[in-house]
Each structure stands twice: as structure tokens, then as C-alpha cells.
Write an enzyme that holds these catalytic residues in place. Structure first.
Site, PDB file in Angstrom:
ATOM      1  N   CYS A   1      40.000  73.070  33.557  1.00 34.26           N
ATOM      2  CA  CYS A   1      40.620  72.096  34.444  1.00 34.26           C
ATOM      3  C   CYS A   1      42.125  72.349  34.536  1.00 34.26           C
ATOM      4  O   CYS A   1      42.828  72.417  33.522  1.00 34.26           O
ATOM      5  CB  CYS A   1      40.368  70.675  33.957  1.00 34.26           C
ATOM      6  SG  CYS A   1      41.074  69.431  35.063  1.00 34.26           S
TER       7      CYS A   1
ATOM      8  N   LYS B   1      33.533  76.393  29.464  1.00 32.92           N
ATOM      9  CA  LYS B   1      33.771  76.807  30.850  1.00 32.92           C
ATOM     10  C   LYS B   1      35.241  77.178  30.971  1.00 32.92           C
ATOM     11  O   LYS B   1      36.119  76.361  30.677  1.00 32.92           O
ATOM     12  CB  LYS B   1      33.407  75.691  31.829  1.00 32.92           C
ATOM     13  CG  LYS B   1      33.476  76.119  33.301  1.00 32.92           C
ATOM     14  CD  LYS B   1      32.849  75.057  34.198  1.00 32.92           C
ATOM     15  CE  LYS B   1      32.748  75.545  35.640  1.00 32.92           C
ATOM     16  NZ  LYS B   1      34.057  75.591  36.323  1.00 32.92           N
TER      17      LYS B   1
ATOM     18  N   ASN C   1      30.547  81.558  38.210  1.00 32.45           N
ATOM     19  CA  ASN C   1      30.861  80.392  39.038  1.00 32.45           C
ATOM     20  C   ASN C   1      31.999  80.755  39.997  1.00 32.45           C
ATOM     21  O   ASN C   1      32.886  81.516  39.639  1.00 32.45           O
ATOM     22  CB  ASN C   1      31.272  79.224  38.119  1.00 32.45           C
ATOM     23  CG  ASN C   1      31.736  77.992  38.866  1.00 32.45           C
ATOM     24  OD1 ASN C   1      32.775  77.426  38.532  1.00 32.45           O
ATOM     25  ND2 ASN C   1      30.999  77.547  39.854  1.00 32.45           N
TER      26      ASN C   1
ATOM     27  N   GLN D   1      30.247  67.615  29.222  1.00 28.92           N
ATOM     28  CA  GLN D   1      31.492  68.363  29.085  1.00 28.92           C
ATOM     29  C   GLN D   1      32.603  67.484  28.521  1.00 28.92           C
ATOM     30  O   GLN D   1      32.928  66.431  29.073  1.00 28.92           O
ATOM     31  CB  GLN D   1      31.946  68.937  30.427  1.00 28.92           C
ATOM     32  CG  GLN D   1      33.159  69.850  30.260  1.00 28.92           C
ATOM     33  CD  GLN D   1      33.682  70.413  31.562  1.00 28.92           C
ATOM     34  OE1 GLN D   1      34.289  69.704  32.341  1.00 28.92           O
ATOM     35  NE2 GLN D   1      33.438  71.699  31.792  1.00 28.92           N
TER      36      GLN D   1
END
Length: 337
Positions: A100, A139, A200, A70
Site C-alpha cells: 500500500c 503482497k 498481479n 490482510q
């Protein structure tokens, strides 16, 4: 499931976790049954500057394949160059972090900040896709508000840029890991794009994994924090997906796993730094066991691998004695009845 040309076995995927999913941790998860493992976040800037610390994150082992790396960053050219380096070093999949929410990452327009700058996000994805041949994934989070519109927009952009799969953590930027993940957004993303969608968030048990698959229609599930101290969660999820009844993990097997993590960590980063790390990390694996506070206190000043192994052996014996005594008392109560 296929991510591009990479086949992913049945089971849960290990989420990338900054400071946690290093090589020893990934090997542990893979051995336990993780279908795919992912590196910690890798700074694209650090990578092209050939930072020794950053390059160390990319160290891999054949036993963990397929292996995803990642990246995070905000400059399309730098991200493309970094992705090329990652591919040349043997990564099977390149993943880009759009989720993030740590302040220093967001302040540099990286991570979840990209979800409110779709033009920049698109430029990055196009630049990276044009540069690498291996599959490309992202993601994402819900975005900067609970509506999920930013997630759906980024998902459409990603598919249009040739991204091969999307992992969705349906919490907002401000939530961090607090509150409840909105699984309905995973379902919305799954209906919006034709590429694989990975769910997730809030998967704490194998039952949660099956429920997410059923409720959202996602193609796979990704587990992060719940598997930090319990990699056997991957074992149980894989069994459940195969239609088998997941078994309980015995005490000896659990402590053998802890010892493997300890030894692999020492081999990977050396005894001095490894023992500093183990002072906190060994505690991850004994959560819920009796007298765990006493064990945590006993490892605060660990300095050698031998000392750590001795503490584990002693504590394992204490746990076994406690469980056996509890079993005898329970049996005695049954006999009386």
C-alpha cells in the site's frame, strides 16, 4: 496450487482492496469463480484495540472459504498479536501488506514503507510466523524504484522467514496504479524463490490472465480493480484455465448479480448506510452499458432498497430495448445486403 496446507482451486485470486472487498463483495467474487478471496486491509493496531469497525472487517462466511485476511502495521509484537487474533477468528491464511502506497499508511512505516526497511520487515515476518499455524503470505510492489531489487530482496527474506507465498504487483511506490505494470519483475521473483508466486497488475481480461501465466511462469494470478464491477471476469478466467472458451455473460445474469450484491450489502450493513453506499457502487456494474449516465443520475438520492431495485429493473428494461433495437437494425442491414 498449495499455499502452505491450503489448497487453492484453479482460477484467479481476488486482490485485497481497501474499502471494497467487504463480505458481500467477496461472496460475489467467490460465487463467480474466484479461487481465493482476501479481506480489505486490516489495521493491526485497530485489531488489538478491539475497534468495532476493524473487527467488522473480519466477519466471514463459510461460502467464501478459503479466506485470507490482510494485515498492515509496523510493530512486530503488535503484528504477531493481531495475526493470532485473525487466526483465532477463522482466517485460513494471513497476509501482510507490503504494497500500500497511500500516504497515511507509508507515514506510519507500514505498507510499501516496509520494502525500504528490510530489517523491520524481517522482524515482523519472523514474529508473525512464530505465532500462527495457518499459512502466511505477503503482497509486495516493485519497491521504491523501478529496478525491482527491493522486491527481490524482500522475496528472499520472506522465503527465509517461512512465508508460504508472495503476490507481486510490479509497480513502484510512486506509481500507485498509474503507468504500466512491469511483468518481467514477476518472472524475476518467480525465479528467485521456490515458494508460489502470484502475479498481479494490468489483468483486464481473461486473455491477460493467460498471458501473464505464460510470460512470467507465476503460479497464479490476482485480479483487483478490473473485477470490481465485473466479478464474472473470474468465471471467464476459470473457464479459460480449464481449456474452455469463456462465454459472454448475458444481460439477465449480469443484473441478477447486481441485485444480489445490493441485497447482501443491505443485509450486511443495513438499509440506511447501504443505500448511501449504493449511490456510487451500483455504477461500478453498469460501465459500458447504454445510457449509463442517466442511470447514475437516477441513483444519486437512493434511500431504500425497494427504490434501488425499481431503478435497476427500469434500467435493465431500457438496456434490453436498446440492444434489441440495435439487433433489429443490424439484421435489417444484413437483409438488405
Amino acid at each position: 496450487m498449495m499455499i502452505g496446507n491450503v489448497e487453492i482451486a484453479r482460477g484467479a485470486i481476488l486482490a485485497p482492496l481497501a474499502g471494497i472487498t467487504n463480505l458481500p463483495h467477496r461472496l460475489l467474487a467467490k460465487e463467480a469463480g474466484a479461487a481465493l478471496v482476501c479481506s480489505e486491509m486490516v489495521s493491526a493496531n485497530g485489531l488489538i484495540r478491539k475497534s468495532e469497525k476493524t473487527l467488522r472487517i473480519l466477519e466471514s462466511h463459510e461460502d467464501e472459504r478459503p479466506f485470507s485476511v490482510q494485515l498492515f502495521g509496523a510493530d512486530p509484537d503488535i503484528m504477531a498479536e493481531a495475526a493470532q487474533i485473525v487466526e483465532s477468528m477463522g482466517a485460513d491464511i494471513v497476509d501482510i501488506n507490503f504494497g500500500c502506497s497511500v500516504r497515511k499508511i507509508v507515514r506510519n512505516d507500514s505498507g510499501v514503507a516496509l520494502m525500504r526497511t528490510p530489517e523491520l520487515a524481517e522482524s515482523i515476518l519472523k514474529a508473525v510466523r512464530k505465532t500462527i499455524r495457518v499459512p502466511l503470505t505477503i503482497k509486495i510492489r516493485s519497491g521504491w524504484d523501478a529496478s525491482g531489487e527491493q522486491a527481490l530482496n524482500i522475496a528472499r527474506i520472506a522465503e527465509g522467514c517461512g512465508v508460504d507465498a508472495i503476490a507481486v504487483h510490479p509497480r513502484t511506490a510512486s506509481q500507485g496504479f498509474a503507468g504500466k505494470a512491469d511483468w518481467s519483475l514477476i518472472k524475476s521473483v518467480e525465479k528467485t524463490v521456490s515458494i508460489p508466486v502470484i502475479g498481479n497488475g494490468d489483468i483486464l481480461t481473461w486473455e491477460d490472465a493467460l498471458r501473464m501465466l505464460q510470460e512470467t511462469g507465476c503460479d497464479a494470478v490476482m485480479v483487483g480493480r478490473a473485477a470490481i464491477g465485473n466479478p464474472f471476469l473470474f468465471t471467464q478466467i476459470a473457464a479459460a484455465m480449464d481449456g474452455e472458451a469463456p462465454s459472454e455473460i448475458g444481460l439477465d445474469r449480469h443484473f441478477d448479480m447486481i441485485r444480489k450484491y445490493l441485497r447482501d450489502s443491505v443485509e450486511y450493513i443495513g438499509e440506511k448506510y447501504g443505500m448511501r453506499m449504493m449511490r456510487s457502487r451500483l455504477a461500478w456494474f453498469i460501465k459500458g452499458y447504454p445510457h449509463s449516465a442517466r442511470f447514475r443520475e437516477s441513483i444519486k438520492l437512493l434511500s431504500t432498497e425497494a427504490e434501488a431495485l425499481e431503478r435497476l429493473e427500469k434500467y435493465q428494461g431500457e438496456v434490453r430495448a436498446f440492444l434489441e433495437e440495435r439487433g433489429r437494425l443490424a439484421q435489417s442491414g444484413t437483409d438488405k445486403n
